[in-house]
Design a protein around this motif. Sequence first.
Motif, PDB file in Angstrom:
ATOM      1  N   LEU A 109       0.815  -1.217   0.000  1.00  0.00           N
ATOM      2  CA  LEU A 109       0.000   0.000   0.000  1.00  0.00           C
ATOM      3  C   LEU A 109       0.848   1.266   0.000  1.00  0.00           C
ATOM      4  O   LEU A 109       0.518   2.239  -0.687  1.00  0.00           O
ATOM      5  CB  LEU A 109      -0.964  -0.028   1.183  1.00  0.00           C
ATOM      6  CG  LEU A 109      -2.022  -1.143   1.067  1.00  0.00           C
ATOM      7  CD1 LEU A 109      -2.746  -1.332   2.390  1.00  0.00           C
ATOM      8  CD2 LEU A 109      -2.994  -0.848  -0.058  1.00  0.00           C
ATOM      9  N   THR A 110       1.938   1.266   0.752  1.00  0.00           N
ATOM     10  CA  THR A 110       2.799   2.454   0.725  1.00  0.00           C
ATOM     11  C   THR A 110       3.466   2.606  -0.641  1.00  0.00           C
ATOM     12  O   THR A 110       3.643   3.729  -1.110  1.00  0.00           O
ATOM     13  CB  THR A 110       3.846   2.435   1.859  1.00  0.00           C
ATOM     14  OG1 THR A 110       4.597   1.232   1.800  1.00  0.00           O
ATOM     15  CG2 THR A 110       3.185   2.590   3.214  1.00  0.00           C
ATOM     16  N   GLN A 111       3.783   1.505  -1.300  1.00  0.00           N
ATOM     17  CA  GLN A 111       4.331   1.585  -2.659  1.00  0.00           C
ATOM     18  C   GLN A 111       3.298   2.131  -3.643  1.00  0.00           C
ATOM     19  O   GLN A 111       3.657   2.732  -4.657  1.00  0.00           O
ATOM     20  CB  GLN A 111       4.836   0.222  -3.121  1.00  0.00           C
ATOM     21  CG  GLN A 111       6.145  -0.173  -2.485  1.00  0.00           C
ATOM     22  CD  GLN A 111       6.684  -1.485  -3.034  1.00  0.00           C
ATOM     23  OE1 GLN A 111       6.355  -1.886  -4.147  1.00  0.00           O
ATOM     24  NE2 GLN A 111       7.519  -2.144  -2.243  1.00  0.00           N
ATOM     25  N   GLN A 112       2.021   1.921  -3.337  1.00  0.00           N
ATOM     26  CA  GLN A 112       0.957   2.451  -4.188  1.00  0.00           C
ATOM     27  C   GLN A 112       0.640   3.917  -3.872  1.00  0.00           C
ATOM     28  O   GLN A 112      -0.241   4.499  -4.477  1.00  0.00           O
ATOM     29  CB  GLN A 112      -0.316   1.610  -4.026  1.00  0.00           C
ATOM     30  CG  GLN A 112      -0.196   0.226  -4.606  1.00  0.00           C
ATOM     31  CD  GLN A 112      -1.432  -0.617  -4.344  1.00  0.00           C
ATOM     32  OE1 GLN A 112      -2.424  -0.173  -3.769  1.00  0.00           O
ATOM     33  NE2 GLN A 112      -1.386  -1.872  -4.778  1.00  0.00           N
ATOM     34  N   GLY A 113       1.342   4.494  -2.886  1.00  0.00           N
ATOM     35  CA  GLY A 113       1.174   5.908  -2.596  1.00  0.00           C
ATOM     36  C   GLY A 113       0.381   6.238  -1.346  1.00  0.00           C
ATOM     37  O   GLY A 113       0.218   7.419  -1.016  1.00  0.00           O
ATOM     38  N   TYR A 114      -0.119   5.234  -0.642  1.00  0.00           N
ATOM     39  CA  TYR A 114      -0.837   5.506   0.610  1.00  0.00           C
ATOM     40  C   TYR A 114       0.159   5.971   1.662  1.00  0.00           C
ATOM     41  O   TYR A 114       1.239   5.400   1.803  1.00  0.00           O
ATOM     42  CB  TYR A 114      -1.583   4.263   1.090  1.00  0.00           C
ATOM     43  CG  TYR A 114      -2.765   3.913   0.230  1.00  0.00           C
ATOM     44  CD1 TYR A 114      -4.023   4.434   0.513  1.00  0.00           C
ATOM     45  CD2 TYR A 114      -2.627   3.077  -0.877  1.00  0.00           C
ATOM     46  CE1 TYR A 114      -5.111   4.127  -0.281  1.00  0.00           C
ATOM     47  CE2 TYR A 114      -3.714   2.763  -1.677  1.00  0.00           C
ATOM     48  CZ  TYR A 114      -4.952   3.292  -1.378  1.00  0.00           C
ATOM     49  OH  TYR A 114      -6.025   2.992  -2.169  1.00  0.00           O
ATOM     50  N   LYS A 115      -0.217   7.007   2.413  1.00  0.00           N
ATOM     51  CA  LYS A 115       0.667   7.574   3.427  1.00  0.00           C
ATOM     52  C   LYS A 115       0.087   7.323   4.821  1.00  0.00           C
ATOM     53  O   LYS A 115      -1.073   7.627   5.088  1.00  0.00           O
ATOM     54  CB  LYS A 115       0.834   9.068   3.194  1.00  0.00           C
ATOM     55  CG  LYS A 115       1.365   9.380   1.801  1.00  0.00           C
ATOM     56  CD  LYS A 115       2.309  10.529   1.796  1.00  0.00           C
ATOM     57  CE  LYS A 115       2.843  10.880   0.442  1.00  0.00           C
ATOM     58  NZ  LYS A 115       3.139   9.882  -0.497  1.00  0.00           N
ATOM     59  N   VAL A 116       0.932   6.788   5.702  1.00  0.00           N
ATOM     60  CA  VAL A 116       0.530   6.511   7.077  1.00  0.00           C
ATOM     61  C   VAL A 116       0.514   7.817   7.860  1.00  0.00           C
ATOM     62  O   VAL A 116       1.483   8.581   7.842  1.00  0.00           O
ATOM     63  CB  VAL A 116       1.485   5.491   7.744  1.00  0.00           C
ATOM     64  CG1 VAL A 116       1.160   5.333   9.224  1.00  0.00           C
ATOM     65  CG2 VAL A 116       1.423   4.154   7.021  1.00  0.00           C
ATOM     66  N   VAL A 117      -0.602   8.067   8.569  1.00  0.00           N
ATOM     67  CA  VAL A 117      -0.727   9.243   9.411  1.00  0.00           C
ATOM     68  C   VAL A 117      -0.658   8.847  10.888  1.00  0.00           C
ATOM     69  O   VAL A 117      -0.025   9.528  11.691  1.00  0.00           O
ATOM     70  CB  VAL A 117      -2.061   9.985   9.138  1.00  0.00           C
ATOM     71  CG1 VAL A 117      -2.250  11.141  10.111  1.00  0.00           C
ATOM     72  CG2 VAL A 117      -2.103  10.482   7.705  1.00  0.00           C
ATOM     73  N   MET A 118      -1.276   7.727  11.233  1.00  0.00           N
ATOM     74  CA  MET A 118      -1.379   7.318  12.635  1.00  0.00           C
ATOM     75  C   MET A 118      -1.084   5.822  12.702  1.00  0.00           C
ATOM     76  O   MET A 118      -1.529   5.059  11.843  1.00  0.00           O
ATOM     77  CB  MET A 118      -2.802   7.631  13.135  1.00  0.00           C
ATOM     78  CG  MET A 118      -3.021   7.452  14.606  1.00  0.00           C
ATOM     79  SD  MET A 118      -4.619   8.174  15.136  1.00  0.00           S
ATOM     80  CE  MET A 118      -5.774   6.889  14.680  1.00  0.00           C
ATOM     81  N   GLU A 119      -0.346   5.411  13.750  1.00  0.00           N
ATOM     82  CA  GLU A 119      -0.007   4.001  13.887  1.00  0.00           C
ATOM     83  C   GLU A 119       0.260   3.657  15.343  1.00  0.00           C
ATOM     84  O   GLU A 119       0.512   4.532  16.164  1.00  0.00           O
ATOM     85  CB  GLU A 119       1.221   3.666  13.046  1.00  0.00           C
ATOM     86  CG  GLU A 119       2.476   4.433  13.454  1.00  0.00           C
ATOM     87  CD  GLU A 119       3.590   4.261  12.457  1.00  0.00           C
ATOM     88  OE1 GLU A 119       3.967   3.100  12.185  1.00  0.00           O
ATOM     89  OE2 GLU A 119       4.091   5.286  11.954  1.00  0.00           O
ATOM     90  N   GLY A 120       0.188   2.375  15.636  1.00  0.00           N
ATOM     91  CA  GLY A 120       0.475   1.897  16.981  1.00  0.00           C
ATOM     92  C   GLY A 120       0.288   0.398  17.052  1.00  0.00           C
ATOM     93  O   GLY A 120       0.140  -0.279  16.023  1.00  0.00           O
ATOM     94  N   GLU A 121       0.286  -0.117  18.284  1.00  0.00           N
ATOM     95  CA  GLU A 121       0.129  -1.546  18.517  1.00  0.00           C
ATOM     96  C   GLU A 121      -0.762  -1.772  19.736  1.00  0.00           C
ATOM     97  O   GLU A 121      -0.661  -1.057  20.721  1.00  0.00           O
ATOM     98  CB  GLU A 121       1.474  -2.204  18.794  1.00  0.00           C
ATOM     99  CG  GLU A 121       2.461  -2.127  17.662  1.00  0.00           C
ATOM    100  CD  GLU A 121       3.819  -2.674  18.060  1.00  0.00           C
ATOM    101  OE1 GLU A 121       3.871  -3.796  18.608  1.00  0.00           O
ATOM    102  OE2 GLU A 121       4.812  -1.960  17.840  1.00  0.00           O
ATOM    103  N   VAL A 122      -1.579  -2.804  19.635  1.00  0.00           N
ATOM    104  CA  VAL A 122      -2.390  -3.258  20.760  1.00  0.00           C
ATOM    105  C   VAL A 122      -2.105  -4.749  20.906  1.00  0.00           C
ATOM    106  O   VAL A 122      -2.607  -5.560  20.135  1.00  0.00           O
ATOM    107  CB  VAL A 122      -3.892  -3.008  20.529  1.00  0.00           C
ATOM    108  CG1 VAL A 122      -4.703  -3.522  21.709  1.00  0.00           C
ATOM    109  CG2 VAL A 122      -4.164  -1.538  20.285  1.00  0.00           C
ATOM    110  N   GLY A 123      -1.263  -5.098  21.841  1.00  0.00           N
ATOM    111  CA  GLY A 123      -0.925  -6.499  22.058  1.00  0.00           C
ATOM    112  C   GLY A 123      -0.014  -7.051  20.971  1.00  0.00           C
ATOM    113  O   GLY A 123       0.348  -6.369  20.013  1.00  0.00           O
ATOM    114  N   GLU A 124       0.328  -8.308  21.148  1.00  0.00           N
ATOM    115  CA  GLU A 124       1.178  -9.020  20.195  1.00  0.00           C
ATOM    116  C   GLU A 124       0.430  -9.207  18.874  1.00  0.00           C
ATOM    117  O   GLU A 124      -0.733  -9.586  18.858  1.00  0.00           O
ATOM    118  CB  GLU A 124       1.534 -10.385  20.780  1.00  0.00           C
ATOM    119  CG  GLU A 124       2.325 -11.274  19.869  1.00  0.00           C
ATOM    120  CD  GLU A 124       2.467 -12.684  20.428  1.00  0.00           C
ATOM    121  OE1 GLU A 124       2.843 -13.555  19.652  1.00  0.00           O
ATOM    122  OE2 GLU A 124       2.176 -12.896  21.614  1.00  0.00           O
TER     123      GLU A 124
END
Length: 179
Positions: A109-124
């Motif tokens: 998706l990032t190669q297709q041009g989508y840009k991450v704005v928010m990210e994180g993790e909840v558990g493993e």
Amino acid sequence: MSRFFGKIRQAGYVVDDIEAAMQYWSDTLGVGPFFYKERVPIVNYRYRGKSYEPHNSVALANSGELQVELIQTRNDVPSMYKDFRDAGHRGLQHVAYWTDTFDADLDRLTQQGYKVVMEGEVGENGRFVYFDTHYHPGTVIELSEVAGPKGRMFDAIRKASEDWDGNAPVRPFPDLSKI
């Protein structure tokens, strides 16, 4: 089904009062039971490249295969939820696609041009990203990893909805470390 992402698996609603929203969805729409966590344990949270410590309350229930997520922000940490609220919106903020091949899908998706704005993790195996796709309210796209305990929890929430008779409409969020 999206030809880019697959099935929409979750609809995420930003609300002002999560308790009232759970009651409305349960009593009026017959959706439940909701599994509620007053403070979601998000780690490695980043918004526009900067680290923060969000305090979000979340409730999850299913209507068939579609998971309904209710989200109430409890602090002023920058987030796409806060952006949505600050723009005067309430209601559907995002749709989520689930994956057990998170790294490959994120790379594609990032190669297709989508840009991450928010990210994180909840558990493993519970990583998530939100892409910069807010073209009109309710169109933000979340990619959510469901390869481990989070995926098993989502399965348990869906199963609980299948025979739900209206009793115990709000239940505690399952402990991811025990799933």
